[in-house]
Design an enzyme around this catalytic site. Structure first.
Site, PDB file in Angstrom:
ATOM      1  N   GLY A 188      30.152  43.402  35.903  1.00 21.37           N
ATOM      2  CA  GLY A 188      30.404  44.680  36.565  1.00 21.37           C
ATOM      3  C   GLY A 188      30.228  45.836  35.608  1.00 21.37           C
ATOM      4  O   GLY A 188      29.171  46.475  35.547  1.00 21.37           O
ATOM      5  N   SER A 189      31.244  46.067  34.784  1.00 27.59           N
ATOM      6  CA  SER A 189      31.223  47.236  33.896  1.00 27.59           C
ATOM      7  C   SER A 189      30.120  47.163  32.832  1.00 27.59           C
ATOM      8  O   SER A 189      29.664  48.191  32.345  1.00 27.59           O
ATOM      9  CB  SER A 189      32.599  47.412  33.235  1.00 27.59           C
ATOM     10  OG  SER A 189      33.091  46.179  32.782  1.00 27.59           O
ATOM     11  N   GLY A 235      40.963  40.469  40.362  1.00 28.90           N
ATOM     12  CA  GLY A 235      41.623  41.652  40.921  1.00 28.90           C
ATOM     13  C   GLY A 235      41.068  42.980  40.451  1.00 28.90           C
ATOM     14  O   GLY A 235      41.097  43.947  41.195  1.00 28.90           O
ATOM     15  N   PHE A 236      40.554  43.023  39.226  1.00 28.96           N
ATOM     16  CA  PHE A 236      40.076  44.306  38.698  1.00 28.96           C
ATOM     17  C   PHE A 236      38.857  44.095  37.809  1.00 28.96           C
ATOM     18  O   PHE A 236      38.758  43.068  37.130  1.00 28.96           O
ATOM     19  CB  PHE A 236      41.163  44.999  37.873  1.00 28.96           C
ATOM     20  CG  PHE A 236      42.414  45.266  38.659  1.00 28.96           C
ATOM     21  CD1 PHE A 236      42.507  46.385  39.489  1.00 28.96           C
ATOM     22  CD2 PHE A 236      43.485  44.393  38.598  1.00 28.96           C
ATOM     23  CE1 PHE A 236      43.649  46.623  40.242  1.00 28.96           C
ATOM     24  CE2 PHE A 236      44.638  44.619  39.354  1.00 28.96           C
ATOM     25  CZ  PHE A 236      44.716  45.734  40.170  1.00 28.96           C
ATOM     26  N   GLY A 237      37.989  45.101  37.787  1.00 29.65           N
ATOM     27  CA  GLY A 237      36.880  45.088  36.847  1.00 29.65           C
ATOM     28  C   GLY A 237      37.360  45.589  35.491  1.00 29.65           C
ATOM     29  O   GLY A 237      38.479  46.094  35.357  1.00 29.65           O
ATOM     30  N   GLY A 238      36.513  45.435  34.492  1.00 24.38           N
ATOM     31  CA  GLY A 238      36.777  46.037  33.181  1.00 24.38           C
ATOM     32  C   GLY A 238      37.853  45.373  32.339  1.00 24.38           C
ATOM     33  O   GLY A 238      38.348  45.975  31.387  1.00 24.38           O
ATOM     34  N   ASP A 264      32.797  34.996  35.803  1.00 24.81           N
ATOM     35  CA  ASP A 264      33.105  36.330  36.329  1.00 24.81           C
ATOM     36  C   ASP A 264      34.298  36.914  35.586  1.00 24.81           C
ATOM     37  O   ASP A 264      35.396  36.372  35.652  1.00 24.81           O
ATOM     38  CB  ASP A 264      33.420  36.184  37.829  1.00 24.81           C
ATOM     39  CG  ASP A 264      33.657  37.499  38.533  1.00 24.81           C
ATOM     40  OD1 ASP A 264      33.510  38.557  37.911  1.00 24.81           O
ATOM     41  OD2 ASP A 264      33.987  37.456  39.736  1.00 24.81           O
ATOM     42  N   GLY A 265      34.041  38.017  34.891  1.00 23.95           N
ATOM     43  CA  GLY A 265      35.129  38.753  34.248  1.00 23.95           C
ATOM     44  C   GLY A 265      34.943  38.905  32.756  1.00 23.95           C
ATOM     45  O   GLY A 265      34.814  37.920  32.028  1.00 23.95           O
ATOM     46  N   GLY A 266      34.860  40.146  32.302  1.00 23.01           N
ATOM     47  CA  GLY A 266      34.824  40.423  30.867  1.00 23.01           C
ATOM     48  C   GLY A 266      33.524  40.060  30.173  1.00 23.01           C
ATOM     49  O   GLY A 266      33.494  39.854  28.962  1.00 23.01           O
ATOM     50  N   MET A 287      36.657  31.835  36.924  1.00 21.54           N
ATOM     51  CA  MET A 287      37.115  33.194  36.594  1.00 21.54           C
ATOM     52  C   MET A 287      37.486  33.240  35.122  1.00 21.54           C
ATOM     53  O   MET A 287      38.222  32.378  34.628  1.00 21.54           O
ATOM     54  CB  MET A 287      38.335  33.584  37.433  1.00 21.54           C
ATOM     55  CG  MET A 287      38.050  33.871  38.898  1.00 21.54           C
ATOM     56  SD  MET A 287      36.828  35.167  39.212  1.00 21.54           S
ATOM     57  CE  MET A 287      37.546  36.603  38.406  1.00 21.54           C
ATOM     58  N   MET A 325      38.480  42.037  48.269  1.00 21.11           N
ATOM     59  CA  MET A 325      39.888  41.872  47.876  1.00 21.11           C
ATOM     60  C   MET A 325      40.793  42.347  49.000  1.00 21.11           C
ATOM     61  O   MET A 325      40.541  43.390  49.601  1.00 21.11           O
ATOM     62  CB  MET A 325      40.185  42.707  46.642  1.00 21.11           C
ATOM     63  CG  MET A 325      39.299  42.401  45.469  1.00 21.11           C
ATOM     64  SD  MET A 325      39.797  43.434  44.084  1.00 21.11           S
ATOM     65  CE  MET A 325      38.605  42.902  42.876  1.00 21.11           C
ATOM     66  N   ASP A 370      32.534  41.672  45.708  1.00 19.57           N
ATOM     67  CA  ASP A 370      33.944  41.299  45.557  1.00 19.57           C
ATOM     68  C   ASP A 370      34.783  41.837  46.704  1.00 19.57           C
ATOM     69  O   ASP A 370      34.979  43.046  46.818  1.00 19.57           O
ATOM     70  CB  ASP A 370      34.493  41.872  44.244  1.00 19.57           C
ATOM     71  CG  ASP A 370      33.953  41.134  43.039  1.00 19.57           C
ATOM     72  OD1 ASP A 370      34.156  39.917  42.947  1.00 19.57           O
ATOM     73  OD2 ASP A 370      33.313  41.795  42.181  1.00 19.57           O
ATOM     74  N   MET A 429      38.312  37.204  47.427  1.00 17.14           N
ATOM     75  CA  MET A 429      39.639  37.149  46.796  1.00 17.14           C
ATOM     76  C   MET A 429      40.644  37.502  47.878  1.00 17.14           C
ATOM     77  O   MET A 429      41.211  38.602  47.920  1.00 17.14           O
ATOM     78  CB  MET A 429      39.694  38.111  45.604  1.00 17.14           C
ATOM     79  CG  MET A 429      38.936  37.565  44.401  1.00 17.14           C
ATOM     80  SD  MET A 429      38.615  38.833  43.164  1.00 17.14           S
ATOM     81  CE  MET A 429      37.120  39.537  43.830  1.00 17.14           C
ATOM     82  N   HIS A 479      26.571  40.479  43.417  1.00 18.66           N
ATOM     83  CA  HIS A 479      27.920  39.908  43.545  1.00 18.66           C
ATOM     84  C   HIS A 479      28.819  40.908  44.272  1.00 18.66           C
ATOM     85  O   HIS A 479      28.930  42.068  43.863  1.00 18.66           O
ATOM     86  CB  HIS A 479      28.460  39.598  42.145  1.00 18.66           C
ATOM     87  CG  HIS A 479      29.772  38.888  42.140  1.00 18.66           C
ATOM     88  ND1 HIS A 479      29.896  37.545  42.417  1.00 18.66           N
ATOM     89  CD2 HIS A 479      31.026  39.337  41.892  1.00 18.66           C
ATOM     90  CE1 HIS A 479      31.170  37.191  42.316  1.00 18.66           C
ATOM     91  NE2 HIS A 479      31.887  38.257  42.008  1.00 18.66           N
ATOM     92  N   HIS A 536      32.239  37.024  47.006  1.00 19.55           N
ATOM     93  CA  HIS A 536      33.394  36.417  46.332  1.00 19.55           C
ATOM     94  C   HIS A 536      34.646  36.872  47.067  1.00 19.55           C
ATOM     95  O   HIS A 536      35.057  38.028  46.952  1.00 19.55           O
ATOM     96  CB  HIS A 536      33.388  36.887  44.861  1.00 19.55           C
ATOM     97  CG  HIS A 536      34.556  36.452  44.051  1.00 19.55           C
ATOM     98  ND1 HIS A 536      34.872  37.034  42.834  1.00 19.55           N
ATOM     99  CD2 HIS A 536      35.489  35.481  44.250  1.00 19.55           C
ATOM    100  CE1 HIS A 536      35.945  36.444  42.329  1.00 19.55           C
ATOM    101  NE2 HIS A 536      36.344  35.513  43.168  1.00 19.55           N
ATOM    102  N   SER A 558      28.101  42.975  39.762  1.00 21.67           N
ATOM    103  CA  SER A 558      29.213  43.128  40.703  1.00 21.67           C
ATOM    104  C   SER A 558      29.331  44.580  41.126  1.00 21.67           C
ATOM    105  O   SER A 558      29.588  45.465  40.302  1.00 21.67           O
ATOM    106  CB  SER A 558      30.517  42.680  40.046  1.00 21.67           C
ATOM    107  OG  SER A 558      31.612  43.227  40.760  1.00 21.67           O
TER     108      SER A 558
HETATM  109  C1  DX5 Z   1      37.265  40.767  39.293  1.00 14.27           C
HETATM  110  C2  DX5 Z   1      35.969  40.605  40.036  1.00 14.27           C
HETATM  111  C3  DX5 Z   1      34.789  40.805  39.191  1.00 14.27           C
HETATM  112  C4  DX5 Z   1      34.679  42.162  38.530  1.00 14.27           C
HETATM  113  C5  DX5 Z   1      34.143  41.900  37.135  1.00 14.27           C
HETATM  114  O1  DX5 Z   1      38.301  40.189  39.980  1.00 14.27           O
HETATM  115  O2  DX5 Z   1      35.876  39.317  40.611  1.00 14.27           O
HETATM  116  O3  DX5 Z   1      33.579  40.453  39.837  1.00 14.27           O
HETATM  117  O4  DX5 Z   1      33.853  43.076  39.174  1.00 14.27           O
HETATM  118  O5  DX5 Z   1      34.175  43.064  36.392  1.00 14.27           O
HETATM  119  P1  DX5 Z   1      33.817  43.104  34.839  1.00 14.27           P
HETATM  120  O6  DX5 Z   1      32.465  42.501  34.678  1.00 14.27           O
HETATM  121  O7  DX5 Z   1      33.868  44.572  34.534  1.00 14.27           O
HETATM  122  O8  DX5 Z   1      34.896  42.319  34.135  1.00 14.27           O
HETATM  123 ZN    ZN Z   2      33.920  38.594  41.444  1.00 16.22          ZN
END
Ligand code: DX5
Ligand code: ZN
Length: 222
Positions: free
Chosen positions: A197-198, A142-145, A175-177, A137, A37, A35, A68, A33, A66, A8
């Site tokens: 992502g992270s 909404g946020f990475g990490g 997607d996420g964490g 999800m 928003m 994102d 959002m 990927h 994706h 991502s």
């Molecule tokens: C969050 C995004 C993700 C985000 C994931 O809303 O849809 O794609 O980048 O980030 P990580 O992998 O760091 O949780």
């Molecule tokens: Zn995403």
């Protein structure tokens, strides 16, 4: 079933975005990927068509967009035109989800539907024959990490069982964490498209991506 790591770019260094995408390609990544928003469906704002159009010129990766975004129907043609290969909309963001999916298919790209952690699989199970992927999800969008929400694992499993029972060919994306630990959890539960992502964009990008791709292969073959 095809397994893919989908890095991502939300976690990328936007000052060096083109260069980092090249590095991912070199490491063997096939999916990117992306994102989007809008500050309404989710609290934050990321980027939109101009960024995608610009990286499209330099990359042949599969662009997995994706959205959002509230009422994403409004933008589907635009995202297809600027280079998306698949477009995923949120079930919670559409007034008429069937219509949104039809618009994606009419635009000639792959169609995905996503559900937030609180949305049951049941809300989208009638759409399995219409979509190419379901994005589960595993954090609040909404946020990475953020930290992986354990309660989502059962949803992945439930969805995989349903897809098998109905003999559909639908990919399950998560997607996420995602990290070293949760990677194994989601693959064993039935996910095959792994957004991260992270987990990817830290320290040495190329060696992370290579290593994660290897791990995905290993876990999925077990
Ligand atoms: C969050 C995004 C993700 C985000 C994931 O809303 O849809 O794609 O980048 O980030 P990580 O992998 O760091 O949780
Ligand atoms: Zn995403």
């Amino acid at each position: 079933m095809e397994y893919q790591l989908c890095p991502s770019i939300l976690s990328a260094d936007f000052n060096r975005l083109g260069e980092q995408i090249k590095t991912l390609e070199k490491a063997g990544v096939k999916w990117l990927h992306i994102d989007v928003m809008d500050g309404d469906f989710v609290p934050s704002i990321s980027f939109g068509m101009p960024v995608i159009k610009s990286i499209r010129k330099e990359s042949r990766l599969f662009f997995d967009v994706h959205l959002m975004v509230t009422a994403p129907e409004r933008y589907i043609r635009d995202f297809a035109n600027c280079g998306a290969d698949s477009i995923t909309v949120h079930a919670e963001a559409c007034d008429d989800l069937e219509l949104a999916i039809n618009l994606i298919k009419d635009a000639g790209v792959k169609a995905g539907v996503s559900i937030k952690p609180a949305t049951p699989v049941n809300d989208i199970s009638h759409l399995l024959e219409d979509v190419d992927l379901v994005l589960v999800m595993t954090v609040q969008p909404g946020f990475g990490g953020q930290k992986y929400m354990d309660e989502c694992t059962d949803k992945i499993r439930e969805l995989r069982d349903l897809i098998e029972k109905e003999e559909q060919e639908v990919d399950i994306q998560v997607d996420g964490g995602i990290n070293d630990e949760t990677l194994e959890t989601v693959i064993n539960a039935g996910a095959n498209l792994i957004v991260a992502g992270s987990y990817v964009f830290r320290d040495d990008l190329e060696s992370n991506a290579k290593q994660i791709i290897r791990r995905i292969k290993k876990i999925s073959e077990n």
